[in-house]
Design a protein around this motif. Structure first.
Motif, PDB file in Angstrom:
ATOM      1  N   VAL A 117       0.675  -1.173   0.208  1.00  0.00           N
ATOM      2  CA  VAL A 117       0.260   0.095  -0.234  1.00  0.00           C
ATOM      3  C   VAL A 117       0.706   1.191  -0.044  1.00  0.00           C
ATOM      4  CG1 VAL A 117      -2.063   1.342   1.244  1.00  0.00           C
ATOM      5  CG2 VAL A 117      -1.474  -1.141   0.941  1.00  0.00           C
ATOM      6  N   ALA A 118       1.680   1.221   0.744  1.00  0.00           N
ATOM      7  CA  ALA A 118       3.255   2.127   0.849  1.00  0.00           C
ATOM      8  C   ALA A 118       3.650   2.830  -1.154  1.00  0.00           C
ATOM      9  CB  ALA A 118       4.176   2.260   1.871  1.00  0.00           C
ATOM     10  N   GLY A 119       3.353   1.042  -1.691  1.00  0.00           N
ATOM     11  CA  GLY A 119       4.378   1.621  -2.781  1.00  0.00           C
ATOM     12  C   GLY A 119       2.967   2.873  -3.707  1.00  0.00           C
ATOM     13  N   ALA A 120       1.952   2.606  -3.116  1.00  0.00           N
ATOM     14  CA  ALA A 120       0.594   3.106  -3.706  1.00  0.00           C
ATOM     15  C   ALA A 120       0.633   4.530  -3.441  1.00  0.00           C
ATOM     16  CB  ALA A 120      -0.044   2.097  -4.191  1.00  0.00           C
ATOM     17  N   THR A 121       0.183   4.899  -2.253  1.00  0.00           N
ATOM     18  CA  THR A 121       0.449   6.003  -1.481  1.00  0.00           C
ATOM     19  C   THR A 121       0.846   6.394  -0.446  1.00  0.00           C
ATOM     20  OG1 THR A 121      -2.004   6.764  -0.352  1.00  0.00           O
ATOM     21  CG2 THR A 121      -1.828   4.621   0.074  1.00  0.00           C
ATOM     22  N   SER A 122       1.353   7.622   0.306  1.00  0.00           N
ATOM     23  CA  SER A 122       1.422   7.838   1.794  1.00  0.00           C
ATOM     24  C   SER A 122       1.006   8.227   2.629  1.00  0.00           C
ATOM     25  CB  SER A 122       2.494   8.796   1.356  1.00  0.00           C
ATOM     26  OG  SER A 122       1.549   9.824   0.573  1.00  0.00           O
ATOM     27  N   ASP A 123      -0.638   8.492   2.296  1.00  0.00           N
ATOM     28  CA  ASP A 123      -1.334   8.445   3.402  1.00  0.00           C
ATOM     29  C   ASP A 123      -1.344   7.801   4.252  1.00  0.00           C
ATOM     30  OD1 ASP A 123      -4.001   9.868   3.825  1.00  0.00           O
ATOM     31  OD2 ASP A 123      -5.114   8.069   3.948  1.00  0.00           O
ATOM     32  N   ARG A 124      -1.009   8.459   5.713  1.00  0.00           N
ATOM     33  CA  ARG A 124      -0.973   7.817   6.798  1.00  0.00           C
ATOM     34  C   ARG A 124      -3.274   6.942   7.539  1.00  0.00           C
ATOM     35  NH1 ARG A 124       1.359  11.014   9.872  1.00  0.00           N
ATOM     36  NH2 ARG A 124       3.128   9.695  10.137  1.00  0.00           N
ATOM     37  N   GLN A 125      -3.486   7.541   7.181  1.00  0.00           N
ATOM     38  CA  GLN A 125      -4.604   6.634   7.248  1.00  0.00           C
ATOM     39  C   GLN A 125      -5.428   5.880   6.373  1.00  0.00           C
ATOM     40  OE1 GLN A 125      -6.807   7.672   9.649  1.00  0.00           O
ATOM     41  NE2 GLN A 125      -7.926   6.324   9.363  1.00  0.00           N
ATOM     42  N   THR A 126      -5.020   5.938   5.309  1.00  0.00           N
ATOM     43  CA  THR A 126      -4.870   4.263   4.882  1.00  0.00           C
ATOM     44  C   THR A 126      -4.271   3.812   4.802  1.00  0.00           C
ATOM     45  OG1 THR A 126      -5.295   5.688   2.087  1.00  0.00           O
ATOM     46  CG2 THR A 126      -4.468   3.861   1.657  1.00  0.00           C
ATOM     47  N   LEU A 127      -3.062   3.392   4.809  1.00  0.00           N
ATOM     48  CA  LEU A 127      -1.776   2.514   5.113  1.00  0.00           C
ATOM     49  C   LEU A 127      -2.412   2.303   6.509  1.00  0.00           C
ATOM     50  CD1 LEU A 127       1.202   4.511   5.096  1.00  0.00           C
ATOM     51  CD2 LEU A 127       0.719   2.594   3.668  1.00  0.00           C
ATOM     52  N   LEU A 128      -3.313   2.946   7.800  1.00  0.00           N
ATOM     53  CA  LEU A 128      -3.231   2.541   8.917  1.00  0.00           C
ATOM     54  C   LEU A 128      -4.691   1.042   8.666  1.00  0.00           C
ATOM     55  CD1 LEU A 128      -3.709   2.677  11.711  1.00  0.00           C
ATOM     56  CD2 LEU A 128      -5.021   4.038  11.628  1.00  0.00           C
ATOM     57  N   THR A 129      -5.412   1.895   7.995  1.00  0.00           N
ATOM     58  CA  THR A 129      -7.009   0.841   7.270  1.00  0.00           C
ATOM     59  C   THR A 129      -6.027  -0.283   7.059  1.00  0.00           C
ATOM     60  OG1 THR A 129      -8.074   3.045   7.020  1.00  0.00           O
ATOM     61  CG2 THR A 129      -8.407   0.970   6.748  1.00  0.00           C
ATOM     62  N   ALA A 130      -5.138  -0.387   6.111  1.00  0.00           N
ATOM     63  CA  ALA A 130      -5.218  -1.131   5.072  1.00  0.00           C
ATOM     64  C   ALA A 130      -3.997  -2.701   6.107  1.00  0.00           C
ATOM     65  CB  ALA A 130      -4.550  -1.145   3.919  1.00  0.00           C
ATOM     66  N   GLY A 131      -3.427  -1.944   7.138  1.00  0.00           N
ATOM     67  CA  GLY A 131      -2.640  -2.940   8.538  1.00  0.00           C
ATOM     68  C   GLY A 131      -2.889  -3.167   9.238  1.00  0.00           C
ATOM     69  N   LEU A 132      -4.329  -2.554   9.429  1.00  0.00           N
ATOM     70  CA  LEU A 132      -5.420  -3.562  10.598  1.00  0.00           C
ATOM     71  C   LEU A 132      -5.792  -4.070  10.223  1.00  0.00           C
ATOM     72  CD1 LEU A 132      -6.536   0.310  13.188  1.00  0.00           C
ATOM     73  CD2 LEU A 132      -5.079  -1.668  13.975  1.00  0.00           C
ATOM     74  N   ALA A 133      -6.588  -3.817   8.936  1.00  0.00           N
ATOM     75  CA  ALA A 133      -6.905  -5.096   8.049  1.00  0.00           C
ATOM     76  C   ALA A 133      -6.632  -6.120   7.757  1.00  0.00           C
ATOM     77  CB  ALA A 133      -8.248  -4.304   6.902  1.00  0.00           C
ATOM     78  N   GLY A 134      -5.527  -5.847   7.666  1.00  0.00           N
ATOM     79  CA  GLY A 134      -4.851  -7.525   7.799  1.00  0.00           C
ATOM     80  C   GLY A 134      -4.157  -8.326   8.909  1.00  0.00           C
ATOM     81  N   LEU A 135      -4.396  -7.575   9.647  1.00  0.00           N
ATOM     82  CA  LEU A 135      -3.776  -8.005  10.948  1.00  0.00           C
ATOM     83  C   LEU A 135      -4.965  -8.861  11.315  1.00  0.00           C
ATOM     84  CD1 LEU A 135      -2.025  -5.824  14.334  1.00  0.00           C
ATOM     85  CD2 LEU A 135      -4.034  -6.979  14.439  1.00  0.00           C
ATOM     86  N   LEU A 136      -6.230  -7.914  11.561  1.00  0.00           N
ATOM     87  CA  LEU A 136      -7.741  -8.718  11.881  1.00  0.00           C
ATOM     88  C   LEU A 136      -7.554  -9.617  11.227  1.00  0.00           C
ATOM     89  CD1 LEU A 136      -9.484  -5.483  12.831  1.00  0.00           C
ATOM     90  CD2 LEU A 136      -8.955  -7.284  14.256  1.00  0.00           C
ATOM     91  N   ALA A 137      -7.527 -10.136   9.991  1.00  0.00           N
ATOM     92  CA  ALA A 137      -8.196 -10.962   9.125  1.00  0.00           C
ATOM     93  C   ALA A 137      -7.245 -11.685   9.120  1.00  0.00           C
ATOM     94  CB  ALA A 137      -8.324  -9.990   7.514  1.00  0.00           C
ATOM     95  N   GLY A 138      -5.947 -11.946   9.362  1.00  0.00           N
ATOM     96  CA  GLY A 138      -4.720 -12.749   9.617  1.00  0.00           C
ATOM     97  C   GLY A 138      -5.125 -13.631  10.654  1.00  0.00           C
ATOM     98  N   SER A 139      -4.902 -12.659  11.319  1.00  0.00           N
ATOM     99  CA  SER A 139      -5.110 -13.340  13.496  1.00  0.00           C
ATOM    100  C   SER A 139      -6.422 -14.108  13.371  1.00  0.00           C
ATOM    101  CB  SER A 139      -5.048 -12.050  13.828  1.00  0.00           C
ATOM    102  OG  SER A 139      -5.701 -11.165  14.180  1.00  0.00           O
ATOM    103  N   MET A 140      -7.349 -13.896  12.647  1.00  0.00           N
ATOM    104  CA  MET A 140      -8.290 -14.192  13.237  1.00  0.00           C
ATOM    105  C   MET A 140      -8.782 -15.126  11.944  1.00  0.00           C
ATOM    106  SD  MET A 140     -10.266 -13.069  14.985  1.00  0.00           S
ATOM    107  CE  MET A 140     -11.914 -13.717  15.290  1.00  0.00           C
TER     108      MET A 140
END
Length: 232
Positions: free
Chosen positions: A42-65
């Motif tokens: 995602v960082a390769g596509a955008t530098s927006d911190r909110q987008t990075l946070l959303t993507a990272g949290l989504a990956g964390l929750l989806a992966g852990s569950m």
């Protein structure tokens, strides 16, 4: 005669603890690599911190569950198989005790005892607790310590989450220009550590484990970053 040490006396429980620790390390390793791939991509596509946070949290929750659910299903299946095998053993002991005694004798013979000693040991074990003797010698199952799917699920969930937090924080905290380099260095350093620890727990060559970890994690980040740049 010297007295056995605590670990020697409880070798089975020690082995069980090592297996859980190894699974926790591997779960953290999965969390590091998968979340790093997401946030770097995602960082390769955008530098927006909110987008990075959303993507990272989504990956964390989806992966852990996903890890927790998969581990729960897998261990539940194993536990059901163990319980079914134990019930079958109980029935066989009720219906054909002599055949079961002979079977236990043969199993002890296969472990290096002479026929006479194996027969005497089998008789003593049968008199003390035939069911537990067969469960442990024949099936390799401790009926008092069956696998727990909830423990496995929580362990996977927590280990994946802990591992995933590293790349998530590494991509969010530094300034924009430093996010990807800091994340890559942090992730590769963490993969060196988890590879070394997992190899140590398995008494394997740490260099191979570390190399596999670093190459796999580096490749994952390179591919997702390239995809992010192209899409961005």
């Amino acid at each position: 005669m010297t007295q056995p040490t605590h670990d020697e006396a409880h070798g089975g429980s020690l082995g069980s603890r090592l297996n859980w620790l190894r699974a926790a390390v591997l779960g953290a390793n999965d969390g590091i690599i998968s979340t790093a791939g997401i946030v770097v991509g995602v960082a390769g596509a955008t530098s927006d911190r909110q987008t990075l946070l959303t993507a990272g949290l989504a990956g964390l929750l989806a992966g852990s569950m996903s890890m927790a659910a998969g581990e729960y299903v897998s261990v539940s299946t194993q536990r059901d198989s163990e319980k079914a095998a134990l019930e079958l053993e109980k029935r066989e002991l009720r219906e054909q005790p002599e055949a079961e005694l002979e079977e236990l004798t043969g199993l002890l013979e296969e472990r290096g005892l002479t026929r006479d000693v194996a027969r005497e040991a089998a008789e003593q074990l049968t008199e003390r607790d035939a069911f537990r003797a067969h469960a442990r010698v024949e099936l390799g199952i401790d009926p008092d310590d069956l696998t727990n799917p909830w423990n496995a699920a929580w362990a996977s969930f927590l280990s994946f989450t802990v591992g995933a937090l590293l790349p998530l924080l590494a991509i969010l905290l530094p300034p924009s220009d430093w996010r990807v380099p800091v994340t890559v260095v942090s992730v590769l350093a963490a993969l060196v550590l988890t590879g070394w620890v997992s190899a140590g727990l398995g008494a394997a060559d740490p260099r191979r484990a570390v190399l596999r970890n670093v190459v796999g994690g580096g490749l994952a980040m390179a591919v997702t970053y390239a995809a992010g740049v192209l899409l961005g």
